[in-house]
Write an enzyme that holds these catalytic residues in place. Structure first.
Site, short mmCIF file in Angstrom:
data_model
loop_
_atom_site.label_atom_id
_atom_site.label_comp_id
_atom_site.label_asym_id
_atom_site.label_seq_id
_atom_site.Cartn_x
_atom_site.Cartn_y
_atom_site.Cartn_z
N ALA A 94 -3.16 9.99 4.62
CA ALA A 94 -1.83 10.21 3.51
C ALA A 94 -1.60 11.76 3.33
CB ALA A 94 -2.12 9.35 2.55
N GLY A 122 -5.17 7.03 6.04
CA GLY A 122 -4.03 6.65 6.01
C GLY A 122 -3.69 6.45 7.24
N GLU A 161 -5.55 3.52 8.82
CA GLU A 161 -5.01 2.49 8.25
C GLU A 161 -3.62 2.01 8.92
OE1 GLU A 161 -5.78 4.27 4.36
OE2 GLU A 161 -6.66 2.56 3.76
N GLU A 188 -11.71 9.04 2.97
CA GLU A 188 -11.50 9.36 1.54
C GLU A 188 -12.42 9.75 0.54
OE1 GLU A 188 -10.43 6.88 3.67
OE2 GLU A 188 -8.17 6.71 3.53
#
Ligand code: HXC
Length: 257
Positions: A65, A108, A111, A131
């Site tokens: 992300a 992300g 993911e 993260e």
């Protein structure tokens, strides 16, 4: 819709989507999320598309992300916007989606690859949930999907230490379906996607839905669901054509409308 952060290209009945924020290693910002979700939803509605391939660059599938976009967010703003909830709309894509991963698939990015139906990895692929090093944890499903896929021991180690997993370990662990030479990754993913797109589309979609059920329910309920969908297939033109073609020793001709 003209896209800026992704590139779409149709190859026969396959839609190839390439993440295109090279300077940020394809970091997933809000614009990219909106464009990607728009593209997969349009593909879901398009009878000319039977399968999708999602890829990045040779250096990065996606490095996570977008940290710069998140950095100054507050709890209130994250909660009000239900930050990352939109990604469930990507995961809800009804047609099969293959992730073709080269380079970094971190946070992300990992993911997102796991939201696809299976992952083909280049030899240089690196998966991770780093993260924790940023003072947070996975927020797009990683703590749940990674654990279901590779088991608690590896998922816990990866989420707690932030270490990366290379392609060989990812294949051993069941995170990726197959490793391919980097230079052949997209071609191989397109070939695999064409094989799927050549099948009867509603049957492929029902098969995807049924396999995914294994992650949502008990074994007994999942098997009951499978049997009901299997029975329902006998009301389709695809079952009639597929079995007739086998008996008549000819290739099946599935509907394309
Ligand atoms: C925003 C990113 C980014 C990211 C890389 N970039 N990852 N920008 N968000 N996730 C940008 C860098 O700032 C840099 O831009 C450019 O991409 C190239 O990155 P470098 O770091 O210079 O490249 P390199 O040295 O090769 O290192 C590659 C890397 C590293 C190991 C992948 O970039 C890295 O660690 N990135 C962060 C990975 C990560 O922590 N992902 C998880 C994010 S959180 P500039 O302009 O500076 O040159 C997440 C889940 C969120 O995904 C859930 C919690 C809420």
């Amino acid at each position: 819709m003209g896209y800026e952060t992704i590139i779409t290209a149709q190859h026969g009945r396959v839609l190839l989507i390439t993440l295109n924020r090279p300077k940020a290693l394809n970091a997933l910002n809000s614009q990219l999320a909106a464009e990607l979700i728009d593209a997969v939803r349009a593909a879901d509605r398009d009878p000319g598309i039977g399968c999708l391939v999602l890829t990045g660059s040779e250096r990065a599938f996606a490095a996570g992300a977008d940290i710069k976009e998140m950095q100054n967010q507050s709890y209130d703003a994250m909660y009000a916007a239900d930050w990352f909830a939109q990604w469930e709309r990507f995961a809800a894509t009804r047609k099969p989606v293959i992730a073709a991963v080269a380079g970094y698939a971190l946070g992300g990015g990992c993911e997102l690859a796991m939201m696809c139906d299976f992952i083909l990895a280049a030899e240089n692929a690196q998966f991770g949930q780093p993260e924790i090093k940023l003072g947070v944890m996975p927020g797009m499903g990683g703590s749940q999907r990674l654990t279901r896929v590779v088991g608690k021991a590896k998922a816990m180690e990866m989420c707690l230490t932030g270490r990366m997993m290379d392609a060989a370990e990812a294949e051993r662990s069941g995170l990726v379906a197959r490793i391919v030479p980097a230079a052949e990754l997209v071609a191989e993913a397109l070939k695999t996607a064409e094989t799927i797109a050549d099948m009867a589309l509603p049957i492929a979609m029902m098969t995807k839905e049924t396999v995914n059920r294994a992650y949502e329910t008990t074994l007994a309920e999942g098997i009951r669901f499978e049997r009901r969908v299997f029975h329902a297939m006998f009301s389709t033109a695809e079952q009639k054509e597929g079995m007739a073609a086998f008996v008549e020793k000819r290739p099946a001709q599935f509907r394309r409308d």
